[in-house]
Scaffold this motif. Structure first.
Motif: not given
Length: 249
Positions: A162-181
């Motif tokens: 049901i959620l395939a295709g809509v999940t992952g936005t928050a996770s990718r954002s947080f991973e990018n934030f952590i990588r930047d820091d």
């Protein structure tokens, strides 16, 4: 008692099946979506009819989120959503013509947006790798510990398609934030020699997801797990950082 079956954890990221492969694609409390956004985020709602429609829509989503957290997808029937929201079942279709699956996707996306917004807010108030990562952890764990966000931390496999295709936005954002820091700390010579920022960001993001899954079932452990994330990140530094966090929000 909840009938939700714990299955590793969903994203804030995406369902990890038995193989570990991801299907594509408060204390702060969850933001009250009955309140209109700022002008820069969304046009002002001017008519009473529009305000009532928005309120009813969010009552539906609130009811569905509560049921998902308590009983999982199988227990989130339209009749129960309507009863909890205090509306007729037919009203649901006026807002969500596709029914239950559309509602579940809307609940998930609304919560993911709220987690990112809260993470950006808290991270902006912190300085340094440790406190900024703790800030992201707090945003996720507070959402997962909230009764209306519990399903965000743990879900059964019946929600994966049901959620395939809509999940992952928050996770990718947080991973990018952590990588930047991490990269900033590395450029400033504060990260241990030989550290791979990409690999570390992925691992730390996974630690946040695991902590979020535990916060969903043990909300009283929220502060302990945020502290643990902080200790984990502090171990990557070759010298301590001064904390910029005073009282916990």
């Amino acid at each position: 008692m909840s009938t939700v079956q714990t299955v590793q954890f969903f994203d804030f990221c995406g369902y990890a099946g038995a193989s570990g492969a991801e299907i594509p694609h408060q204390h702060h409390t969850i933001r009250d979506h009955n309140q209109p956004r700022t002008m820069s985020q969304k046009p002002a709602i001017t008519s009473q009819r529009e305000r009532n429609r928005l309120r009813t829509r969010n009552d539906i989503l609130d009811a569905a989120a509560q049921l998902l957290g308590e009983s999982g997808y199988a227990g989130t029937a339209l009749e129960k959503i309507a009863a909890l929201a205090g509306i007729a079942r037919g009203t649901i279709y006026a807002h969500f013509p596709a029914g239950r699956e559309e509602i579940v996707r809307a609940v998930y996306l609304r919560l993911a947006e709220s987690v990112v917004e809260r993470g950006v807010e808290l991270r902006g108030q912190a300085e340094g790798l440790v406190d900024r990562t703790r800030a992201l952890a707090r945003a996720l764990l507070e959402a997962s510990a909230d009764p209306r966000g519990r399903f965000y931390g743990i879900m059964g496999p019946d929600l994966a398609p049901i959620l395939a295709g809509v999940t992952g936005t928050a996770s990718r954002s947080f991973e990018n934030f952590i990588r930047d820091d991490l990269l900033i700390a590395q450029q400033e010579g504060r990260l241990v020699p030989g550290a791979d920022a990409d690999a570390l960001a992925e691992i730390l993001n996974g630690a946040l997801r695991a902590a979020g899954a535990r916060a969903a079932t043990e909300p009283e452990s929220l502060e302990t797990r945020i502290d643990a994330i902080g200790l984990l990140v502090a171990g990557l530094l070759n010298r301590p950082e001064p904390s910029t966090i005073g009282e916990k929000p």
